[in-house]
Design a protein around this motif. Structure first.
Motif, PDB file in Angstrom:
ATOM      1  N   VAL A 105       0.846  -1.201   0.000  1.00  0.00           N
ATOM      2  CA  VAL A 105       0.000   0.000   0.000  1.00  0.00           C
ATOM      3  C   VAL A 105       0.881   1.250   0.000  1.00  0.00           C
ATOM      4  CG1 VAL A 105      -1.638   1.332   1.406  1.00  0.00           C
ATOM      5  CG2 VAL A 105      -1.995  -1.116   1.038  1.00  0.00           C
ATOM      6  N   PHE A 106       1.942   1.237   0.767  1.00  0.00           N
ATOM      7  CA  PHE A 106       2.842   2.385   0.818  1.00  0.00           C
ATOM      8  C   PHE A 106       3.484   2.633  -0.546  1.00  0.00           C
ATOM      9  CE2 PHE A 106       7.080   4.174   1.555  1.00  0.00           C
ATOM     10  CZ  PHE A 106       6.724   5.366   2.145  1.00  0.00           C
ATOM     11  N   GLN A 107       3.911   1.578  -1.223  1.00  0.00           N
ATOM     12  CA  GLN A 107       4.521   1.721  -2.545  1.00  0.00           C
ATOM     13  C   GLN A 107       3.524   2.324  -3.545  1.00  0.00           C
ATOM     14  OE1 GLN A 107       7.658   1.307  -3.569  1.00  0.00           O
ATOM     15  NE2 GLN A 107       8.227   0.891  -1.450  1.00  0.00           N
ATOM     16  N   LYS A 108       2.292   1.829  -3.530  1.00  0.00           N
ATOM     17  CA  LYS A 108       1.271   2.340  -4.457  1.00  0.00           C
ATOM     18  C   LYS A 108       0.986   3.814  -4.187  1.00  0.00           C
ATOM     19  CE  LYS A 108      -0.651  -1.515  -6.387  1.00  0.00           C
ATOM     20  NZ  LYS A 108      -0.956  -1.744  -7.756  1.00  0.00           N
ATOM     21  N   LEU A 109       0.832   4.162  -2.932  1.00  0.00           N
ATOM     22  CA  LEU A 109       0.542   5.547  -2.594  1.00  0.00           C
ATOM     23  C   LEU A 109       1.704   6.472  -2.955  1.00  0.00           C
ATOM     24  CD1 LEU A 109      -1.309   5.251   0.836  1.00  0.00           C
ATOM     25  CD2 LEU A 109      -2.261   5.880  -1.384  1.00  0.00           C
ATOM     26  N   SER A 110       2.921   6.013  -2.760  1.00  0.00           N
ATOM     27  CA  SER A 110       4.063   6.866  -3.077  1.00  0.00           C
ATOM     28  C   SER A 110       4.152   7.119  -4.587  1.00  0.00           C
ATOM     29  CB  SER A 110       5.356   6.243  -2.549  1.00  0.00           C
ATOM     30  OG  SER A 110       5.628   5.034  -3.216  1.00  0.00           O
ATOM     31  N   THR A 111       3.866   6.116  -5.425  1.00  0.00           N
ATOM     32  CA  THR A 111       3.903   6.344  -6.878  1.00  0.00           C
ATOM     33  C   THR A 111       2.789   7.303  -7.306  1.00  0.00           C
ATOM     34  OG1 THR A 111       2.584   4.353  -7.236  1.00  0.00           O
ATOM     35  CG2 THR A 111       4.975   4.131  -7.420  1.00  0.00           C
ATOM     36  N   ARG A 112       1.632   7.186  -6.672  1.00  0.00           N
ATOM     37  CA  ARG A 112       0.528   8.102  -7.018  1.00  0.00           C
ATOM     38  C   ARG A 112       0.842   9.527  -6.573  1.00  0.00           C
ATOM     39  NH1 ARG A 112      -5.147   4.821  -6.184  1.00  0.00           N
ATOM     40  NH2 ARG A 112      -4.683   3.234  -7.728  1.00  0.00           N
ATOM     41  N   LEU A 113       1.454   9.664  -5.431  1.00  0.00           N
ATOM     42  CA  LEU A 113       1.824  11.000  -4.962  1.00  0.00           C
ATOM     43  C   LEU A 113       2.863  11.635  -5.880  1.00  0.00           C
ATOM     44  CD1 LEU A 113       1.940  10.548  -1.077  1.00  0.00           C
ATOM     45  CD2 LEU A 113       0.319  11.888  -2.415  1.00  0.00           C
ATOM     46  N   ARG A 114       3.823  10.834  -6.348  1.00  0.00           N
ATOM     47  CA  ARG A 114       4.828  11.356  -7.280  1.00  0.00           C
ATOM     48  C   ARG A 114       4.166  11.824  -8.573  1.00  0.00           C
ATOM     49  NH1 ARG A 114       8.246   6.380  -6.887  1.00  0.00           N
ATOM     50  NH2 ARG A 114       8.822   6.434  -4.712  1.00  0.00           N
ATOM     51  N   ALA A 115       3.226  11.018  -9.099  1.00  0.00           N
ATOM     52  CA  ALA A 115       2.530  11.390 -10.335  1.00  0.00           C
ATOM     53  C   ALA A 115       1.713  12.662 -10.134  1.00  0.00           C
ATOM     54  CB  ALA A 115       1.628  10.249 -10.795  1.00  0.00           C
ATOM     55  N   LEU A 116       1.069  12.797  -8.982  1.00  0.00           N
ATOM     56  CA  LEU A 116       0.278  13.989  -8.688  1.00  0.00           C
ATOM     57  C   LEU A 116       1.172  15.225  -8.617  1.00  0.00           C
ATOM     58  CD1 LEU A 116      -2.511  15.091  -7.965  1.00  0.00           C
ATOM     59  CD2 LEU A 116      -1.998  14.616  -5.578  1.00  0.00           C
ATOM     60  N   ARG A 117       2.322  15.095  -7.974  1.00  0.00           N
ATOM     61  CA  ARG A 117       3.259  16.217  -7.899  1.00  0.00           C
ATOM     62  C   ARG A 117       3.751  16.609  -9.283  1.00  0.00           C
ATOM     63  NH1 ARG A 117       6.605  13.606  -3.044  1.00  0.00           N
ATOM     64  NH2 ARG A 117       5.164  14.071  -1.345  1.00  0.00           N
ATOM     65  N   GLN A 118       4.026  15.604 -10.125  1.00  0.00           N
ATOM     66  CA  GLN A 118       4.505  15.881 -11.478  1.00  0.00           C
ATOM     67  C   GLN A 118       3.433  16.626 -12.280  1.00  0.00           C
ATOM     68  OE1 GLN A 118       7.583  15.366 -12.508  1.00  0.00           O
ATOM     69  NE2 GLN A 118       7.109  16.297 -14.477  1.00  0.00           N
ATOM     70  N   ARG A 119       2.180  16.238 -12.130  1.00  0.00           N
ATOM     71  CA  ARG A 119       1.094  16.930 -12.832  1.00  0.00           C
ATOM     72  C   ARG A 119       0.991  18.384 -12.377  1.00  0.00           C
ATOM     73  NH1 ARG A 119      -3.299  12.575 -11.669  1.00  0.00           N
ATOM     74  NH2 ARG A 119      -2.409  10.838 -12.810  1.00  0.00           N
ATOM     75  N   GLN A 120       1.136  18.599 -11.077  1.00  0.00           N
ATOM     76  CA  GLN A 120       1.064  19.968 -10.568  1.00  0.00           C
ATOM     77  C   GLN A 120       2.200  20.813 -11.115  1.00  0.00           C
ATOM     78  OE1 GLN A 120       0.959  19.489  -6.316  1.00  0.00           O
ATOM     79  NE2 GLN A 120      -1.249  19.093  -6.277  1.00  0.00           N
ATOM     80  N   LEU A 121       3.388  20.214 -11.224  1.00  0.00           N
ATOM     81  CA  LEU A 121       4.525  20.941 -11.787  1.00  0.00           C
ATOM     82  C   LEU A 121       4.293  21.251 -13.262  1.00  0.00           C
ATOM     83  CD1 LEU A 121       7.542  19.104 -10.102  1.00  0.00           C
ATOM     84  CD2 LEU A 121       6.697  21.401  -9.622  1.00  0.00           C
ATOM     85  N   ASP A 122       3.725  20.300 -13.995  1.00  0.00           N
ATOM     86  CA  ASP A 122       3.439  20.523 -15.412  1.00  0.00           C
ATOM     87  C   ASP A 122       2.403  21.620 -15.600  1.00  0.00           C
ATOM     88  OD1 ASP A 122       5.223  18.559 -16.103  1.00  0.00           O
ATOM     89  OD2 ASP A 122       3.688  16.998 -16.416  1.00  0.00           O
ATOM     90  N   ARG A 123       1.387  21.622 -14.740  1.00  0.00           N
ATOM     91  CA  ARG A 123       0.362  22.665 -14.823  1.00  0.00           C
ATOM     92  C   ARG A 123       0.959  24.037 -14.521  1.00  0.00           C
ATOM     93  NH1 ARG A 123      -4.508  19.575 -11.636  1.00  0.00           N
ATOM     94  NH2 ARG A 123      -4.956  18.059 -13.286  1.00  0.00           N
ATOM     95  N   ALA A 124       1.828  24.079 -13.562  1.00  0.00           N
ATOM     96  CA  ALA A 124       2.462  25.349 -13.216  1.00  0.00           C
ATOM     97  C   ALA A 124       3.340  25.825 -14.369  1.00  0.00           C
ATOM     98  CB  ALA A 124       3.285  25.203 -11.939  1.00  0.00           C
ATOM     99  N   ALA A 125       4.048  24.906 -15.001  1.00  0.00           N
ATOM    100  CA  ALA A 125       4.903  25.274 -16.135  1.00  0.00           C
ATOM    101  C   ALA A 125       4.048  25.714 -17.319  1.00  0.00           C
ATOM    102  CB  ALA A 125       5.789  24.104 -16.527  1.00  0.00           C
ATOM    103  N   ALA A 126       2.909  25.063 -17.549  1.00  0.00           N
ATOM    104  CA  ALA A 126       2.031  25.439 -18.653  1.00  0.00           C
ATOM    105  C   ALA A 126       1.404  26.807 -18.397  1.00  0.00           C
ATOM    106  CB  ALA A 126       0.941  24.393 -18.847  1.00  0.00           C
ATOM    107  N   ALA A 127       1.106  27.094 -17.147  1.00  0.00           N
ATOM    108  CA  ALA A 127       0.541  28.395 -16.824  1.00  0.00           C
ATOM    109  C   ALA A 127       1.567  29.495 -17.043  1.00  0.00           C
ATOM    110  CB  ALA A 127       0.045  28.416 -15.387  1.00  0.00           C
TER     111      ALA A 127
END
Length: 164
Positions: A24-46
């Protein structure tokens, strides 16, 4: 002593729960990384509106191209339907004319189809003469002869009925 009896009683439960927590910890950590990456991409696109505009233009161009292809396919289909309707109408007229003359219309109706198939399509019609019949010509399933291992007849007793 207490720890030993606790491990003896609940040891497997503890092992399985540790494994489950790890997964469960491994799954959550990969999802958190993907979420952070999306936020960074959105910030860069803005920050870069030119990138957003280019993406939208590319998306609109792709949609327009797909719509044009779809429209072309629709036109081809409509033309094919028009041709089929015209062919049916022509066959009906020929059939009506031949009926008025007192001729058989079955032969006339088949000729245009055969011409169309030979001219427009490369499909070769199957010959039925190559096929063998599944049973001999004299086979009749109601007669009880000619096939199978079952020899039951009405009125006769089988070996399992325990007759006299």
């Amino acid at each position: 002593m207490f720890v030993g009896s606790l491990l003896a009683t609940y040891g497997w439960y503890i092992v399985f729960s540790c494994i489950l927590l790890y997964v469960v910890f491994q799954k959550l950590s990969t999802r958190l990384r993907a979420l952070r990456q999306r936020q960074l991409d959105r910030a860069a696109a803005a920050v870069e509106p030119d990138v957003v505009v280019k993406r939208q233009e590319a998306l609109a161009a792709a949609r327009l191209k797909m719509q044009e292809e779809l429209n072309a396919q629709v036109e081809k289909h409509k033309e094919k339907l028009r041709q089929l309707e015209e062919e049916k109408r022509r066959q009906k007229i020929e059939m009506w004319d031949s009926m008025q003359e007192g001729k058989s219309y079955k032969g006339n109706a088949k000729k245009p189809q055969e011409e169309d198939n030979s001219g427009t399509s490369s499909v070769i019609p199957k010959r039925k003469s190559d096929r063998k019949p599944l049973r001999g010509g004299g086979y009749n399933p109601l007669s009880g002869e000619g096939g199978g291992t079952c020899s039951w007849r009405p009125g006769r007793r089988g070996p399992s009925s325990g007759g006299s």
